[in-house]
Design an enzyme around this catalytic site. Structure first.
Site, mmCIF file in Angstrom:
data_model
loop_
_atom_site.group_PDB
_atom_site.id
_atom_site.type_symbol
_atom_site.label_atom_id
_atom_site.label_comp_id
_atom_site.label_asym_id
_atom_site.label_seq_id
_atom_site.Cartn_x
_atom_site.Cartn_y
_atom_site.Cartn_z
ATOM 1 N N PHE A 99 -25.062 -62.923 -43.018
ATOM 2 C CA PHE A 99 -25.618 -63.944 -44.082
ATOM 3 C C PHE A 99 -26.903 -63.186 -44.714
ATOM 4 C CE2 PHE A 99 -29.032 -67.328 -43.980
ATOM 5 C CZ PHE A 99 -28.473 -68.000 -45.302
ATOM 6 N N ASP A 108 -21.356 -52.381 -39.935
ATOM 7 C CA ASP A 108 -21.124 -53.952 -39.420
ATOM 8 C C ASP A 108 -19.797 -53.645 -38.701
ATOM 9 O OD1 ASP A 108 -20.466 -56.744 -38.930
ATOM 10 O OD2 ASP A 108 -22.393 -57.131 -40.362
ATOM 11 N N LEU A 112 -18.119 -56.551 -37.727
ATOM 12 C CA LEU A 112 -17.703 -57.544 -38.052
ATOM 13 C C LEU A 112 -17.366 -58.420 -36.959
ATOM 14 C CD1 LEU A 112 -14.957 -56.161 -40.934
ATOM 15 C CD2 LEU A 112 -17.098 -57.397 -41.091
ATOM 16 N N LEU A 159 -30.486 -55.384 -39.465
ATOM 17 C CA LEU A 159 -30.462 -56.722 -39.390
ATOM 18 C C LEU A 159 -29.266 -57.079 -38.354
ATOM 19 C CD1 LEU A 159 -30.366 -57.391 -43.224
ATOM 20 C CD2 LEU A 159 -32.072 -57.490 -41.842
ATOM 21 N N SER A 167 -38.418 -62.898 -36.300
ATOM 22 C CA SER A 167 -38.050 -64.440 -36.218
ATOM 23 C C SER A 167 -39.342 -65.289 -36.076
ATOM 24 C CB SER A 167 -36.849 -64.985 -35.365
ATOM 25 O OG SER A 167 -36.772 -66.200 -35.267
ATOM 26 N N TYR A 186 -33.906 -65.301 -27.040
ATOM 27 C CA TYR A 186 -33.917 -64.735 -28.438
ATOM 28 C C TYR A 186 -35.139 -64.612 -28.918
ATOM 29 C CZ TYR A 186 -33.147 -65.078 -33.453
ATOM 30 O OH TYR A 186 -33.132 -64.815 -34.761
ATOM 31 N N LYS A 232 -36.856 -60.875 -29.734
ATOM 32 C CA LYS A 232 -37.564 -60.292 -31.263
ATOM 33 C C LYS A 232 -38.673 -59.904 -31.085
ATOM 34 C CE LYS A 232 -34.030 -61.236 -34.068
ATOM 35 N NZ LYS A 232 -33.279 -60.356 -34.759
#
Ligand code: UD1
Length: 319
Positions: free
Chosen positions: A13, A33, A35, A80, A124, A148, A152
């Protein structure tokens, strides 16, 4: 100056919007990526640009990323790729460790080995946990509440430490509640805007957990992409951590009303019990990003919601 930039998580995204923005500004982009959660369709626009190349592999494939960086000699890596679901990090902390910390180390090592001048990292607001004093400023000590958020926070320190030791620049971008085109509404853990939009366009009532008085700092993905490009390309930046936020607080009830206006949804809004552990209020201080990156949001929430509603094809009505 036009340069080559490597973007990991390019088909995701935020990654795909970041690639699009880099290309608009005339940079050459190599998108990486595997995927596993990103979608090739997100890169349809980018793939039409001769300045874009795609590399489809898992960053953990031995030697692959380092060899790519050695061949490309990028001016920056925008990292990312990662596990995006906080809930998944709670269910599977090992996977979270691998994707949200091990990958950061791998990228930091590639930057060290190949003397890449700059690394931009997707951090984040989750690192702040439920800190009660708003707006959230970057100098608050991280108190993450989930694997998470902890990964980060650890990744930030790992990158900043590597940058100090080996002489590159690390830019950690603490995204707040990001929304916009290509955000997948399908998962129950998707962002609230993607979920509400999907439901309203299918003429289904959105469900507000709790009284709807909770607030969030929503930031349009197009602005996030611009902030990433600034972090990667702005001359003279030192290492640092910045909030990527709008600085505006929006109540969930007001969000639902704005989305109803943007979509023409005339039905009722349903309320359900508050989610356990739901944070009541969140708002970032955008001052440091303004000072260091020259970044401020250009999209108002109303304009971004209207554009989003316009660009998203209404789903087939579900029963
Ligand atoms: C975001 C992250 C979350 C992380 C937290 C920490 C996303 C999608 N989630 O959560 O994983 O732990 O930041 O900073 O980025 N809501 C409804 N109805 C719905 C969906 C959501 O009322 O159908 C409410 C939620 O209860 C919450 C608000 O909307 O109060 C925002 O939810 P969400 O978009 O999931 O983001 P955060 O809770 O801020």
């Amino acid at each position: 100056m036009k340069t080559t930039i490597i973007v990991t998580g390019a088909a995701g995204f935020i990654g795909s919007h970041t690639c699009d923005r880099l290309l608009v500004e005339g940079h050459r982009v190599i998108g990486v990526d595997d995927l596993s959660s990103g979608r090739a369709a997100n890169l349809e626009d980018a793939s039409r640009d001769p300045g874009f190349a795609f590399e489809g592999f898992d960053l953990r494939a031995p030697g692959r990323f380092s060899a790519l960086v050695e061949a490309a000699r990028p001016a920056a890596i925008i990292h990312l790729a990662g596990l995006v679901s906080v809930q998944a990090s709670i269910r599977d902390p090992r996977l979270n460790f691998s994707l949200n910390l091990e990958l950061t180390h791998l990228v930091a090592e590639a930057a060290r080995e190949q003397a890449v001048p700059r690394v931009v990292f997707a951090s984040s607001a989750a690192i702040y946990g439920d800190f009660p004093h708003l707006p959230l400023r970057e100098d608050i000590a991280p108190q993450p509440l989930t694997p998470y958020g902890a990964a980060k926070a650890a990744s930030e320190q790992l990158l900043l430490g590597h940058a100090r030791t080996y002489g590159f620049v690390a830019r950690c971008q603490r995204y707040f509640n990001v929304f916009g085109p290509r955000q997948d509404p399908a998962s129950p853990y998707s962002g609230v805007i993607a979920i509400f939009l999907d439901r309203m366009q299918a003429a289904r009532s959105p469900v507000i957990y709790g009284d709807g008085g909770q607030t969030r700092d929503f930031v349009a993905v197009q602005d996030v992409a611009r902030a990433n490009v600034l972090a990667a390309t702005r001359p003279g930046l030192a290492s640092g951590v910045v909030n990527i936020c709008s600085g505006r607080s929006t109540r969930l009830n007001d969000l639902a009303a704005a989305l109803a206006a943007a979509t023409g949804f005339g039905g009722p809004v349903t309320h359900a019990g508050a989610k356990p552990g739901d944070i009541r209020h969140s708002a970032g201080d955008p001052g440091r990003a303004r000072e260091q990156l020259g970044f401020a949001c250009e999209w108002s929430l109303a304009d971004a919601l209207a554009a989003l509603a316009h660009s998203t094809r209404p789903a087939v009505a579900k029963s």
